[in-house]
Design an enzyme around this catalytic site. Structure first.
Site, PDB file in Angstrom:
ATOM      1  N   HIS A 112     -15.742  44.657 -49.715  1.00  0.00           N
ATOM      2  CA  HIS A 112     -15.446  44.796 -48.383  1.00  0.00           C
ATOM      3  C   HIS A 112     -13.887  45.256 -47.951  1.00  0.00           C
ATOM      4  O   HIS A 112     -13.471  45.958 -47.364  1.00  0.00           O
ATOM      5  CB  HIS A 112     -15.514  43.467 -47.730  1.00  0.00           C
ATOM      6  CG  HIS A 112     -16.775  42.755 -47.869  1.00  0.00           C
ATOM      7  ND1 HIS A 112     -17.901  43.480 -47.604  1.00  0.00           N
ATOM      8  CD2 HIS A 112     -17.166  41.543 -48.035  1.00  0.00           C
ATOM      9  CE1 HIS A 112     -19.131  42.796 -47.944  1.00  0.00           C
ATOM     10  NE2 HIS A 112     -18.515  41.505 -48.029  1.00  0.00           N
TER      11      HIS A 112
ATOM     12  N   ARG B  10     -42.495  36.351 -52.399  1.00  0.00           N
ATOM     13  CA  ARG B  10     -43.246  35.644 -53.442  1.00  0.00           C
ATOM     14  C   ARG B  10     -44.233  34.461 -52.973  1.00  0.00           C
ATOM     15  O   ARG B  10     -45.187  34.247 -53.455  1.00  0.00           O
ATOM     16  CB  ARG B  10     -42.382  34.846 -54.316  1.00  0.00           C
ATOM     17  CG  ARG B  10     -42.404  35.367 -55.706  1.00  0.00           C
ATOM     18  CD  ARG B  10     -41.642  34.613 -56.821  1.00  0.00           C
ATOM     19  NE  ARG B  10     -40.361  33.960 -56.227  1.00  0.00           N
ATOM     20  CZ  ARG B  10     -39.397  33.784 -57.217  1.00  0.00           C
ATOM     21  NH1 ARG B  10     -39.689  33.730 -58.419  1.00  0.00           N
ATOM     22  NH2 ARG B  10     -38.281  32.943 -56.453  1.00  0.00           N
TER      23      ARG B  10
ATOM     24  N   ASP C 268     -16.329  39.313 -55.090  1.00  0.00           N
ATOM     25  CA  ASP C 268     -17.152  39.043 -53.847  1.00  0.00           C
ATOM     26  C   ASP C 268     -16.659  39.707 -52.558  1.00  0.00           C
ATOM     27  O   ASP C 268     -17.172  40.103 -51.845  1.00  0.00           O
ATOM     28  CB  ASP C 268     -17.073  37.606 -53.799  1.00  0.00           C
ATOM     29  CG  ASP C 268     -18.144  36.971 -52.906  1.00  0.00           C
ATOM     30  OD1 ASP C 268     -19.425  37.343 -52.858  1.00  0.00           O
ATOM     31  OD2 ASP C 268     -17.633  36.177 -51.915  1.00  0.00           O
TER      32      ASP C 268
ATOM     33  N   ASP D  36     -22.852  47.631 -47.205  1.00  0.00           N
ATOM     34  CA  ASP D  36     -21.743  46.774 -46.894  1.00  0.00           C
ATOM     35  C   ASP D  36     -21.408  46.658 -45.585  1.00  0.00           C
ATOM     36  O   ASP D  36     -21.095  47.425 -44.933  1.00  0.00           O
ATOM     37  CB  ASP D  36     -20.411  47.689 -47.604  1.00  0.00           C
ATOM     38  CG  ASP D  36     -19.198  46.519 -47.574  1.00  0.00           C
ATOM     39  OD1 ASP D  36     -19.034  45.945 -46.749  1.00  0.00           O
ATOM     40  OD2 ASP D  36     -18.334  46.680 -48.549  1.00  0.00           O
ATOM     41  N   HIS D  37     -21.935  45.209 -45.101  1.00  0.00           N
ATOM     42  CA  HIS D  37     -21.998  45.228 -43.882  1.00  0.00           C
ATOM     43  C   HIS D  37     -20.731  45.355 -43.039  1.00  0.00           C
ATOM     44  O   HIS D  37     -20.512  45.595 -41.753  1.00  0.00           O
ATOM     45  CB  HIS D  37     -22.669  43.755 -43.447  1.00  0.00           C
ATOM     46  CG  HIS D  37     -21.819  42.659 -43.631  1.00  0.00           C
ATOM     47  ND1 HIS D  37     -21.725  41.878 -44.966  1.00  0.00           N
ATOM     48  CD2 HIS D  37     -21.041  41.773 -43.056  1.00  0.00           C
ATOM     49  CE1 HIS D  37     -21.010  41.011 -44.850  1.00  0.00           C
ATOM     50  NE2 HIS D  37     -20.679  40.825 -43.796  1.00  0.00           N
TER      51      HIS D  37
ATOM     52  N   GLU E 208     -11.256  33.018 -44.528  1.00  0.00           N
ATOM     53  CA  GLU E 208     -12.241  32.182 -44.102  1.00  0.00           C
ATOM     54  C   GLU E 208     -11.777  30.682 -44.141  1.00  0.00           C
ATOM     55  O   GLU E 208     -11.125  30.349 -44.844  1.00  0.00           O
ATOM     56  CB  GLU E 208     -13.586  32.310 -45.052  1.00  0.00           C
ATOM     57  CG  GLU E 208     -14.292  33.639 -45.152  1.00  0.00           C
ATOM     58  CD  GLU E 208     -15.092  34.018 -46.265  1.00  0.00           C
ATOM     59  OE1 GLU E 208     -16.234  33.691 -45.868  1.00  0.00           O
ATOM     60  OE2 GLU E 208     -14.909  34.151 -47.527  1.00  0.00           O
TER      61      GLU E 208
ATOM     62  N   LYS F  11     -25.695  44.108 -51.460  1.00  0.00           N
ATOM     63  CA  LYS F  11     -24.402  43.410 -52.288  1.00  0.00           C
ATOM     64  C   LYS F  11     -24.840  42.326 -53.204  1.00  0.00           C
ATOM     65  O   LYS F  11     -25.790  41.508 -52.669  1.00  0.00           O
ATOM     66  CB  LYS F  11     -23.052  43.132 -51.770  1.00  0.00           C
ATOM     67  CG  LYS F  11     -23.083  41.879 -50.908  1.00  0.00           C
ATOM     68  CD  LYS F  11     -21.593  41.483 -50.816  1.00  0.00           C
ATOM     69  CE  LYS F  11     -21.220  40.272 -50.778  1.00  0.00           C
ATOM     70  NZ  LYS F  11     -19.911  39.707 -50.369  1.00  0.00           N
TER      71      LYS F  11
HETATM   72  P1  NAD Z   1     -32.795  34.050 -51.079  1.00  0.00           P
HETATM   73  O1  NAD Z   1     -32.830  33.278 -52.555  1.00  0.00           O
HETATM   74  O2  NAD Z   1     -32.657  33.145 -49.886  1.00  0.00           O
HETATM   75  O3  NAD Z   1     -34.150  34.822 -50.882  1.00  0.00           O
HETATM   76  C1  NAD Z   1     -34.719  35.483 -51.976  1.00  0.00           C
HETATM   77  C2  NAD Z   1     -36.053  36.197 -51.414  1.00  0.00           C
HETATM   78  O4  NAD Z   1     -36.309  36.961 -52.780  1.00  0.00           O
HETATM   79  C3  NAD Z   1     -37.253  35.216 -51.200  1.00  0.00           C
HETATM   80  O5  NAD Z   1     -37.759  35.872 -50.021  1.00  0.00           O
HETATM   81  C4  NAD Z   1     -38.149  35.338 -52.254  1.00  0.00           C
HETATM   82  O6  NAD Z   1     -39.292  35.023 -52.039  1.00  0.00           O
HETATM   83  C5  NAD Z   1     -37.832  36.763 -52.862  1.00  0.00           C
HETATM   84  N1  NAD Z   1     -38.042  36.720 -54.174  1.00  0.00           N
HETATM   85  C6  NAD Z   1     -37.428  36.294 -55.370  1.00  0.00           C
HETATM   86  N2  NAD Z   1     -38.262  36.609 -56.444  1.00  0.00           N
HETATM   87  C7  NAD Z   1     -39.154  37.416 -56.006  1.00  0.00           C
HETATM   88  C8  NAD Z   1     -40.192  38.178 -56.798  1.00  0.00           C
HETATM   89  N3  NAD Z   1     -40.317  38.091 -58.040  1.00  0.00           N
HETATM   90  N4  NAD Z   1     -40.941  38.937 -55.898  1.00  0.00           N
HETATM   91  C9  NAD Z   1     -41.043  38.837 -54.956  1.00  0.00           C
HETATM   92  N5  NAD Z   1     -40.039  38.506 -54.139  1.00  0.00           N
HETATM   93  C10 NAD Z   1     -39.186  37.836 -54.852  1.00  0.00           C
HETATM   94  O7  NAD Z   1     -31.743  35.013 -51.216  1.00  0.00           O
HETATM   95  P2  NAD Z   1     -30.758  35.695 -50.025  1.00  0.00           P
HETATM   96  O8  NAD Z   1     -29.804  34.823 -49.712  1.00  0.00           O
HETATM   97  O9  NAD Z   1     -31.649  36.232 -48.897  1.00  0.00           O
HETATM   98  O10 NAD Z   1     -30.227  37.125 -50.905  1.00  0.00           O
HETATM   99  C11 NAD Z   1     -31.114  38.250 -51.028  1.00  0.00           C
HETATM  100  C12 NAD Z   1     -30.027  39.296 -51.576  1.00  0.00           C
HETATM  101  O11 NAD Z   1     -28.932  39.608 -50.495  1.00  0.00           O
HETATM  102  C13 NAD Z   1     -29.102  38.809 -52.676  1.00  0.00           C
HETATM  103  O12 NAD Z   1     -29.046  40.149 -53.288  1.00  0.00           O
HETATM  104  C14 NAD Z   1     -27.631  38.415 -52.145  1.00  0.00           C
HETATM  105  O13 NAD Z   1     -26.773  38.694 -53.067  1.00  0.00           O
HETATM  106  C15 NAD Z   1     -27.734  39.449 -50.846  1.00  0.00           C
HETATM  107  N6  NAD Z   1     -26.723  38.834 -49.737  1.00  0.00           N
HETATM  108  C16 NAD Z   1     -26.943  37.712 -49.103  1.00  0.00           C
HETATM  109  C17 NAD Z   1     -26.301  37.212 -48.120  1.00  0.00           C
HETATM  110  C18 NAD Z   1     -26.561  35.928 -47.421  1.00  0.00           C
HETATM  111  O14 NAD Z   1     -25.951  35.615 -46.514  1.00  0.00           O
HETATM  112  N7  NAD Z   1     -27.648  35.177 -47.740  1.00  0.00           N
HETATM  113  C19 NAD Z   1     -25.046  38.073 -47.747  1.00  0.00           C
HETATM  114  C20 NAD Z   1     -24.889  39.253 -48.392  1.00  0.00           C
HETATM  115  C21 NAD Z   1     -25.659  39.593 -49.360  1.00  0.00           C
END
Ligand code: NAD
Length: 484
Positions: A240, A51, A235, A177-178, A216, A148
């Protein structure tokens, strides 16, 4: 031992959510490592799509900062990072609107593998799938990678599967699922199915019980809002730990091919018995002098969500009837450690008499830290003075066994992304697997709500609530110590 890197064909990878936490922490540093290892061809193109307003150069700077901050090693000299960044571009898109989609479709290369990584919240998965289709990017060569959580319960998982299935075939959907990308987790399959030594003993006749621990030290601080709606069951266990359980318990697949492996995993999930309420212990970590407790972290003094879960699980099939699986996971525990312990039964008769004590073979598979395997073997205690027995470990750490090559072992995300490019779904969850896991999980969670179950508190830095120790003691068994 020489590690082999097989370059993949040229590809386009679009990371939706390319500016987000997961992309910066894991996906992009992982891709850079693959680039440095020579696995990424010259023509590969990676496009961040999110975004935020940004141009290509702005995105390259963001990725440079991310790799410098989150990469596990100092950036190598000699221009590798610049060469990697040159493959990157950025398009500002709105997943729920029309902005950026024409531009994105213009940037996609014709006639090559294209992967779309949905690194955004699950509420956007449907919108993204629909627009990829609408703007002509969902070709037969397209793959989508979804993060996930895959659903919050069976109903939402089914709805997600249905919305993705409108635009993509199951063979194009990679549910990540990493845990399945971890080297040691795959080694579990190699150990089981590549050796004759273990498989004949890998059943209820010889295995007393199996313990799976994922502990953890961190709390939920920072993501308390999300976590409090999930808890350890949603979670960690539903995904996992369930995947680990499947790999330990499944029958040998006919081939190491995606559907053969996933068919066998599915059979395990479907053979899981419902869990008796008294075979589950839920906990919440307490505050310490320095750090808040769970309820403060999630800002809800009445929260009933668990940050710890221990449970005894049975698998109703010929191989495992009668052998319990004890699963345990939690936050703010004594150490950060993940391991599987296969505890074998006592020898049927001790020729050394009762005074020799009780000795058991235990195979321990360490996922972290210090990845490797240990097999406890009983031998004679060296020295004079008769036959005294002692258990000693046959110990294999990857770092020792692989030598300098251990450094080159790709981390979970790197491996999985390259599998997507290669079109190998073996280490990804199939839709029916995820649904079966929720079908088992949902009634357990519903039972807690119906009984107004309140998690027990436990000391931060401990091994969880006392009751979780009792879960084992009652059966005359003991958890392995949680230690780094
Ligand atoms: P985040 O909030 O840091 O990032 C979200 C991203 O989505 C941003 O780049 C934002 O610009 C984009 N975005 C949001 N709304 C948007 C829209 N309408 N159009 C286009 N882009 C849009 O989230 P994150 O922590 O990076 O997590 C992303 C996914 O990965 C989630 O489903 C989360 O559950 C999963 N996940 C994250 C982690 C982690 O370690 N952060 C681990 C496992 C799973």
């Amino acid at each position: 031992m020489v590690s082999r890197v097989i370059p993949v064909d040229p590809f386009d990878l679009v990371i939706f959510g390319g500016t987000g936490d997961l992309a910066r922490r894991k996906i992009l540093p992982g891709l850079f490592r693959r680039f440095c290892a020579g696995q990424m061809p010259e023509e590969a193109q990676i496009i961040g799509a999110a975004r935020s307003e940004m141009d290509d150069d702005g995105y390259r700077q963001l990725v440079r900062d991310a790799i410098e901050e989150f990469g596990d090693k100092p950036v190598p000299e000699g221009g590798a990072l610049d060469a990697f960044l040159a493959r990157l571009g950025y398009v500002q898109v709105d997943a729920t609107g029309t902005d950026g989609w024409e531009e994105l479709s213009r940037r996609i290369t014709e006639d090559r593998v294209r992967a779309f990584y949905f690194s955004v919240g699950p509420s956007l998965f449907g919108d993204l799938a629909e627009r990829l289709h609408q703007y002509g990017m969902a070709s037969g060569q397209s793959r989508i990678v979804v993060e996930k959580p895959f659903g919050h319960d069976l109903g939402t998982a089914k709805a997600l599967n249905a919305v993705l299935a409108q635009h993509f075939d199951e063979t194009q959907i990679y549910r990540i699922d990493h845990y399945l990308g971890k080297e040691t987790v795959q080694n579990l399959m190699a150990v089981r199915f590549g050796n004759v030594l273990f498989e004949p003993l890998w059943n209820a006749l010889y295995v007393d019980h199996i313990q799976v621990t994922v502990a953890e030290t961190v709390g939920v601080g920072g993501r308390g809002g999300y976590y409090d709606k999930s808890g350890a069951m949603r979670d960690m266990v539903q995904n996992h730990l369930m995947q680990l359980l499947c790999l330990i318990a499944m029958e040998p697949p006919a081939k190491f091919e995606p559907d053969s492996v996933r068919d066998e995993k599915l059979k395990v999930i479907r053979a899981l018995e419902p869990v008796e309420p008294h075979h589950i212990v839920r906990g919440q970590y307490d505050a310490t002098e320095k750090e808040p407790g769970y309820r403060e972290d999630v800002e809800d003094p009445k929260s009933r969500t668990e940050s710890f879960l221990a449970m005894k699980v049975h698998i109703s099939n010929w191989r495992w009837a009668g052998t319990p699986f004890y699963l345990r996971t939690g936050k703010r525990l004594r150490a950060r450690t993940s391991e599987i312990a296969v505890v074998f039964k006592d020898a049927p008769h001790s020729i050394f008499g009762a005074e020799a004590g009780r000795h058991r073979n235990v195979l321990i598979i360490r996922l972290q830290p210090n990845e490797g395997m240990t097999l406890d073997v009983t031998i004679k205690e060296p020295g004079p003075g008769g036959m005294r027995l002692v258990d000693v470990p046959l110990d294999m750490t990857f770092a020792d066994a692989l030598g300098p090559d251990a450094d080159e072992v790709p981390d979970a995300y790197e491996r999985l992304i390259m599998d997507v490019i290669r079109g190998n779904q073996t280490l990804f969850m199939r839709g029916d697997e995820v649904e079966a896991a929720w079908a088992w999980t949902d009634p357990i969670i519903a039972g807690w709500a119906a009984r107004n179950d309140v998690p027990k508190t436990y000391d931060a830095g401990s091994a969880g609530p006392e009751d979780s120790l009792m879960l084992m003691h009652r059966d005359g068994r003991k958890w392995r110590e949680i230690k780094a």
